[in-house]
Design an enzyme around this catalytic site. Structure first.
Site, PDB file in Angstrom:
ATOM      1  N   CYS A   1    -116.827  48.156  14.143  1.00 11.37           N
ATOM      2  CA  CYS A   1    -115.937  47.363  15.195  1.00 11.37           C
ATOM      3  C   CYS A   1    -114.725  47.430  14.522  1.00 11.37           C
ATOM      4  CB  CYS A   1    -116.532  45.845  15.135  1.00 11.37           C
ATOM      5  SG  CYS A   1    -115.724  44.955  16.436  1.00 11.37           S
TER       6      CYS A   1
ATOM      7  N   CYS B   1    -112.426  44.754  14.895  1.00  4.44           N
ATOM      8  CA  CYS B   1    -111.539  43.587  14.599  1.00  4.44           C
ATOM      9  C   CYS B   1    -111.362  43.284  13.037  1.00  4.44           C
ATOM     10  CB  CYS B   1    -112.504  42.140  14.897  1.00  4.44           C
ATOM     11  SG  CYS B   1    -113.998  42.009  14.022  1.00  4.44           S
TER      12      CYS B   1
ATOM     13  N   LYS C   1    -124.746  39.981  22.263  1.00  2.00           N
ATOM     14  CA  LYS C   1    -124.093  39.158  21.169  1.00  2.00           C
ATOM     15  C   LYS C   1    -123.094  38.090  21.917  1.00  2.00           C
ATOM     16  CE  LYS C   1    -120.281  39.666  17.750  1.00  2.00           C
ATOM     17  NZ  LYS C   1    -119.733  40.887  16.917  1.00  2.00           N
TER      18      LYS C   1
ATOM     19  N   ARG D   1    -112.725  35.870  21.690  1.00  2.00           N
ATOM     20  CA  ARG D   1    -113.437  37.066  22.183  1.00  2.00           C
ATOM     21  C   ARG D   1    -114.399  36.893  23.338  1.00  2.00           C
ATOM     22  NH1 ARG D   1    -112.142  39.307  17.317  1.00  2.00           N
ATOM     23  NH2 ARG D   1    -112.945  38.438  15.357  1.00  2.00           N
TER      24      ARG D   1
ATOM     25  N   LYS E   1    -127.588  37.938  18.438  1.00  2.00           N
ATOM     26  CA  LYS E   1    -126.440  37.303  17.603  1.00  2.00           C
ATOM     27  C   LYS E   1    -125.992  36.266  18.301  1.00  2.00           C
ATOM     28  CE  LYS E   1    -122.745  38.301  14.793  1.00  2.00           C
ATOM     29  NZ  LYS E   1    -121.707  39.195  14.497  1.00  2.00           N
TER      30      LYS E   1
ATOM     31  N   SER F   1    -123.187  33.547   9.938  1.00  2.00           N
ATOM     32  CA  SER F   1    -122.312  32.822   8.750  1.00  2.00           C
ATOM     33  C   SER F   1    -122.260  31.234   8.999  1.00  2.00           C
ATOM     34  CB  SER F   1    -120.882  33.450   8.922  1.00  2.00           C
ATOM     35  OG  SER F   1    -120.179  33.090  10.019  1.00  2.00           O
TER      36      SER F   1
ATOM     37  N   TYR G   1    -127.560  36.288   5.117  1.00  4.45           N
ATOM     38  CA  TYR G   1    -126.740  36.181   3.852  1.00  4.45           C
ATOM     39  C   TYR G   1    -127.817  35.692   2.589  1.00  4.45           C
ATOM     40  CZ  TYR G   1    -123.055  36.791   6.942  1.00  4.45           C
ATOM     41  OH  TYR G   1    -122.036  37.602   8.042  1.00  4.45           O
TER      42      TYR G   1
HETATM   43  C1  PBG Z   1    -117.597  42.046  14.122  1.00 10.10           C
HETATM   44  C2  PBG Z   1    -118.566  40.976  13.591  1.00 10.10           C
HETATM   45  C3  PBG Z   1    -118.465  39.741  13.634  1.00 10.10           C
HETATM   46  C4  PBG Z   1    -119.560  39.294  13.150  1.00 10.10           C
HETATM   47  C5  PBG Z   1    -120.528  40.254  12.796  1.00 10.10           C
HETATM   48  N1  PBG Z   1    -119.979  41.636  13.265  1.00 10.10           N
HETATM   49  C6  PBG Z   1    -117.629  38.754  13.926  1.00 10.10           C
HETATM   50  C7  PBG Z   1    -116.959  38.411  15.540  1.00 10.10           C
HETATM   51  O1  PBG Z   1    -117.686  38.986  16.307  1.00 10.10           O
HETATM   52  O2  PBG Z   1    -116.234  37.599  15.632  1.00 10.10           O
HETATM   53  C8  PBG Z   1    -120.100  37.880  12.851  1.00 10.10           C
HETATM   54  C9  PBG Z   1    -121.140  37.684  11.712  1.00 10.10           C
HETATM   55  C10 PBG Z   1    -121.285  36.142  11.374  1.00 10.10           C
HETATM   56  O3  PBG Z   1    -120.818  35.319  11.687  1.00 10.10           O
HETATM   57  O4  PBG Z   1    -122.019  36.262  10.084  1.00 10.10           O
HETATM   58  N2  PBG Z   1    -117.346  41.998  15.467  1.00 10.10           N
END
Ligand code: PBG
Length: 333
Positions: free
Chosen positions: A122, A124, A201, A223, A255, A282, A321
């Site tokens: 990605c 970002c 996602k 996003r 996700k 997270s 994690y």
């Molecule tokens: C990258 C990405 C993200 C996460 C995994 N890959 C962040 C997002 O999309 O903003 C989030 C993982 C997490 O919150 O543990 N695009």
């Protein structure tokens, strides 16, 4: 004719710990767990992520030690996220053979053994604006340029493949991303490398702490123009999965995990035989960490219960994690 109370007493199988264990279905195993890791430039660096106790940003040399430890614990894999020092509008670090993830892969490769090194694909974390691809003005609105991003994703995938990635995991939710990455990998003689697509996602507030860990918060906007809306129909998630499979995804991901177990379940039922991962994100991690630190929750018990639920919903693989902790807990019994 089925038995009824008082002949039937479901509590009979719950009284004895050994019988509970006998009739229970053990679902959480170390080999199904993937640990996310954050890598930043430097040497000897280990910087704790404040909002995610137990998670660090590490330099490639320290990453190699952590990868070796993950392998020794028998984890199913690790997924790498790069945190470059220099960011720009196109996320150039991600396209360079000397970018942070490429360096990390070359350092970790020799110590990973049979454990797969997966890379999150990605932009970002690499763009100065924090969006998942280059921006373009359209109809008075700034938006990620989908098709320009596809070309860049293909290049990023080949950089990762050359540096030693075993699995490529695109997470940007661009339309056509799997097909573009598949074509780029095949053209560069990496037709053997599998793609794990973040197929469904959601634009989720549960990613809050990650943006701190990966230094990837969008500088403006959000996003929602590319990730799924949580109000979308579940059928839309199935369409996303179907499209990615059509484009050549080998494995798929839903996700976040816990607030989307219904989606995990539907995807598992609709696409039997396709390896399905769920990302225990997270925010899900930090909530439990905070409550456990306050003495309000038993961390280990909550984690094992949550992971069992994610597996029961139908995920074969869980990105978490807690992967190393779980490995230790399982070996302690
Ligand atoms: C990258 C990405 C993200 C996460 C995994 N890959 C962040 C997002 O999309 O903003 C989030 C993982 C997490 O919150 O543990 N695009």
């Amino acid at each position: 004719m089925t038995a009824r109370f008082p002949n039937l007493r479901l509590r009979r199988l719950r009284r004895h710990p050994g019988i509970r264990r006998l009739v229970g279905e053990e679902r959480v195993t170390v080999s199904d767990l993937i640990l996310p890791m954050f890598v930043r430039p430097g040497r000897g660096e280990r910087r704790p992520v404040e909002s995610m106790p137990g998670v660090d940003q590490v330099s490639p040399d320290v990453l190699a030690e952590d990868v070796a430890a993950a392998r020794e614990l028998g984890l199913g894999g690790v997924i790498l996220f790069g945190v470059p020092l220099v960011k720009d509008a196109h996320g150039s670090d991600a396209l360079s053979e000397h970018g942070i993830v490429a360096e990390a892969l070359r350092t970790a490769r020799p110590v990973a053994g049979q454990m797969p090194l997966i890379t999150d694909l990605c932009f970002c974390e690499y763009t100065d604006h924090g969006h998942c691809g280059p921006l373009v003005e359209r109809g008075g609105r700034s938006d990620v340029d989908n098709d320009a991003t596809l070309e860049l994703l293909g290049r990023q995938a080949v950089v990762h493949a050359r540096a030693g990635a075993d699995v490529i995991a695109p997470s940007g939710m661009m339309d056509g991303m799997v097909a573009a990455i598949r074509r780029a990998l095949d053209d560069a003689q990496f037709d053997h490398l599998p793609i794990l697509s973040y197929a469904a996602k959601y634009a989720s507030a549960f990613y809050g702490p990650f943006r701190d860990a990966a230094d990837s918060a969008p500088q403006s906007g959000d996003r929602r123009g590319y990730q799924m809306d949580y109000r979308a129909s579940a059928a839309e998630a199935l369409r996303e999965v179907e499209l990615d499979l059509d484009e050549g995804a080998d494995m798929i991901m839903v996700k976040p995990a816990l607030a989307y177990l219904d989606i995990v379940h539907r995807v598992a039922e609709s696409f039997p035989g396709v390896p399905l991962a769920a990302y225990n994100v997270s925010g899900e991690y930090s909530m439990v960490k905070a409550a456990a630190a306050a003495g309000w929750l038993d961390e280990r018990a909550v984690v094992m219960e949550s992971l069992a639920a994610i597996r029961r919903a139908g995920a074969n693989i869980v990105v978490t994690y807690w992967a190393k902790d779980v490995a230790r807990w399982l070996s302690e019994g």
